[in-house]
Structure formats: C-alpha cells, structure tokens
Scaffold this motif. Structure first.
Motif, PDB file in Angstrom:
ATOM      1  N   ARG A 117       0.823  -1.207   0.000  1.00  9.39           N
ATOM      2  CA  ARG A 117       0.000   0.000   0.000  1.00  9.39           C
ATOM      3  C   ARG A 117       0.862   1.264   0.000  1.00  9.39           C
ATOM      4  O   ARG A 117       0.425   2.317  -0.480  1.00  9.39           O
ATOM      5  CB  ARG A 117      -0.914   0.032   1.238  1.00  9.39           C
ATOM      6  CG  ARG A 117      -1.878  -1.120   1.375  1.00  9.39           C
ATOM      7  CD  ARG A 117      -2.806  -1.278   0.196  1.00  9.39           C
ATOM      8  NE  ARG A 117      -3.581  -0.073  -0.100  1.00  9.39           N
ATOM      9  CZ  ARG A 117      -4.409   0.034  -1.139  1.00  9.39           C
ATOM     10  NH1 ARG A 117      -4.545  -0.966  -1.982  1.00  9.39           N
ATOM     11  NH2 ARG A 117      -5.085   1.150  -1.345  1.00  9.39           N
ATOM     12  N   ASN A 118       2.062   1.167   0.526  1.00  8.60           N
ATOM     13  CA  ASN A 118       2.931   2.341   0.632  1.00  8.60           C
ATOM     14  C   ASN A 118       4.002   2.407  -0.456  1.00  8.60           C
ATOM     15  O   ASN A 118       4.849   3.293  -0.432  1.00  8.60           O
ATOM     16  CB  ASN A 118       3.609   2.352   2.011  1.00  8.60           C
ATOM     17  CG  ASN A 118       2.612   2.446   3.137  1.00  8.60           C
ATOM     18  OD1 ASN A 118       1.670   3.234   3.069  1.00  8.60           O
ATOM     19  ND2 ASN A 118       2.791   1.648   4.184  1.00  8.60           N
ATOM     20  N   SER A 142      -1.894  -0.448  -4.205  1.00  4.61           N
ATOM     21  CA  SER A 142      -1.096   0.664  -3.699  1.00  4.61           C
ATOM     22  C   SER A 142      -1.886   1.968  -3.677  1.00  4.61           C
ATOM     23  O   SER A 142      -2.752   2.193  -4.526  1.00  4.61           O
ATOM     24  CB  SER A 142       0.163   0.856  -4.561  1.00  4.61           C
ATOM     25  OG  SER A 142       0.896   1.998  -4.158  1.00  4.61           O
ATOM     26  N   GLU A 143      -1.563   2.798  -2.703  1.00  5.97           N
ATOM     27  CA  GLU A 143      -2.184   4.119  -2.607  1.00  5.97           C
ATOM     28  C   GLU A 143      -1.378   5.171  -3.362  1.00  5.97           C
ATOM     29  O   GLU A 143      -1.742   6.342  -3.401  1.00  5.97           O
ATOM     30  CB  GLU A 143      -2.309   4.520  -1.133  1.00  5.97           C
ATOM     31  CG  GLU A 143      -3.212   3.591  -0.332  1.00  5.97           C
ATOM     32  CD  GLU A 143      -3.200   3.899   1.161  1.00  5.97           C
ATOM     33  OE1 GLU A 143      -2.436   4.806   1.559  1.00  5.97           O
ATOM     34  OE2 GLU A 143      -3.933   3.238   1.903  1.00  5.97           O
ATOM     35  N   LYS A 144      -0.261   4.742  -3.966  1.00  2.00           N
ATOM     36  CA  LYS A 144       0.637   5.682  -4.626  1.00  2.00           C
ATOM     37  C   LYS A 144       0.919   5.213  -6.055  1.00  2.00           C
ATOM     38  O   LYS A 144       1.872   4.473  -6.311  1.00  2.00           O
ATOM     39  CB  LYS A 144       1.945   5.812  -3.848  1.00  2.00           C
ATOM     40  CG  LYS A 144       1.748   6.285  -2.405  1.00  2.00           C
ATOM     41  CD  LYS A 144       3.052   6.313  -1.638  1.00  2.00           C
ATOM     42  CE  LYS A 144       2.824   6.792  -0.210  1.00  2.00           C
ATOM     43  NZ  LYS A 144       4.086   6.817   0.578  1.00  2.00           N
TER      44      LYS A 144
END
Length: 250
Positions: A117-118, A142-144
C-alpha cells in the motif's frame, strides 16, 4: 491474471495479489519447480508457459535481460502483457497489441515482508484504455500510483540505484569494517535512521555533514590510513565528490 517469474519481486507480487479479494491470481510460472516454494497453493504453480491459459493481465516479473526472451516464447498474444522493470522501455513488449509497465519503486527481498500500500507504482501503457486498466489494477494494491513514461522511469531507476543499491553496498563495507574491529554494526543503525529521517525536512544537499564538507584534512588522512586499497579509492572518490558539490578543495 498470471505472474511469470519466481524471484524476489515475483514472490512479493504473489503474496500481495493472493491476499487481495479483488484480484484473481490464476497461475505463477517458473521453469524450475523448487523456485516456487513460496507459493502455498499447488494449483497455482506452473512450469509450462502453455499452462498459463488466457489471463487478463500477464506480469513479466523476470530479470531485465530476460524480458524479451520470455516474451518471444509466449504462445498467447492477445492478453495484456506488463513488465515490471525500471530500466526497460515500454517498447520492449511492442510485439503484443496490449502492453504496459508496472514498476514498483522498492527494494525486495524474499524473506522481508513489505506493505504494498505504501509502495509507489510507476505505470505506463501503449494506449489510454490500457493505461486506465493498469491504473485501476495498481490502485487495488497501492495508494501511490504514478504515470511515468519510459525516459523518466529510466532516470528514476538510476536515481534508485544511487539511494538504494550503492548505499547498501556502503553499509556492507561498514559492516565488514565493524566486524574486523570487533564493533557491533547495530551501533550504527540509529545514525543510519537519522540520516534518512532528516530528509523529511531537509534536502540532501543541506543535510550533508562529515569531515569532507568540513574539509577536515587531518581526519580524512587518518581515515585513509585505516582502509585497504580498494576502500581507499571509494573513500577518496566520495570525499572529492562531496567537496566538489559543496565548493571545497581537497
């Protein structure tokens, strides 16, 4: 979707995908059976490219130099083929109608778990439709997620080599030096962590400290006398680079 590969990245992709309810992992391929020991589900293991079926997305998580070779051996041509390399251009998969890049900007070791996720995921594709498809998929893990073209991704990969691979090599030298002198390497870890954490508030240029930037010739010479010939070259090269950037003279 399916994964081709059994290295560090492939193992992390497997663990991330298999635990995501929105992703259906069909197969993970390796020519050598023993390399898929990290895969818990026997039905997912494949040792023949013919067994991959017709997955929606095929991730080529193989060594950079093996991407083209593996791609040429694939009998399926109508899927969405994605490589995971920072150093290879999008066009290395141009023989496929639908192709793209899914590049996780992180260092991977099989036995070290990482939260995807990071992790920044750099994506690129040969059409807007495929780009959106890849963006939607990357957002599941992923959030990115960043759109990065081939030229910028290659530059990013080079930058990553400096901050990760070269830095880790210096850690190895320091660890060996500590061992030779009966010093626990762990004593350096708070310093290493502070060096990185300072970058949250300072640019690297402003965070630079040490004898090189102070032009502390006495300390530099004392350090040089303690090193073997190979490490002297590295120390001298890095010292000169620091002093050149900061306007000092050796």
């Amino acid at each position: 979707m399916s994964i081709i590969g059994a290295g560090n990245l492939a193992s992390h992709l497997y663990r991330t995908f298999i635990h995501n309810d929105e992703i259906q992992l069909e197969k993970i391929f390796s020519r050598k059976a023993g390399r898929l020991s990290f895969v818990q589900e026997n039905e997912l293991k494949s040792h023949s490219l013919e067994e991959l079926g017709d997955p929606d997305i095929i991730f080529l998580a193989v060594k950079d130099e093996a991407i083209v070779e593996v791609a040429q051996k694939l009998s399926i041509k109508n899927g969405f083929f994605v490589h995971c390399s920072g150093g290879n251009e999008l066009k290395v998969l141009s023989e496929f109608e639908n192709h793209g890049v899914f590049y996780p900007l992180q260092t991977f070791s099989k036995d070290k778990r990482i939260d995807f996720r990071n992790i920044p995921i750099c994506i690129e594709a040969n059409s807007e439709e495929n780009l959106q498809k890849l963006k939607d998929f990357a957002s599941l893990v992923s959030e990115k997620v960043f759109e990065v073209d081939s030229e910028k991704r290659r530059a990013l990969h080079l930058a990553a080599v400096f901050v990760n691979n070269f830095t880790n090599h210096l850690y190895t030298i320091a660890s060996d030096f500590c061992s030779e002198n009966g010093i626990p390497f762990d004593i350096l870890k708070p310093l290493m962590k502070e060096t990185v954490s300072k970058l949250d508030t300072l640019p690297p240029y402003s965070a630079q400290t040490g004898p090189a930037i102070r032009n502390d010739k006495k300390t530099i010479m004392a350090h040089m006398e303690m090193l073997n010939e190979e490490h002297k070259k590295i120390y001298k090269l890095l010292t000169a680079s620091i002093q050149k950037i900061h306007g000092k003279e050796l």
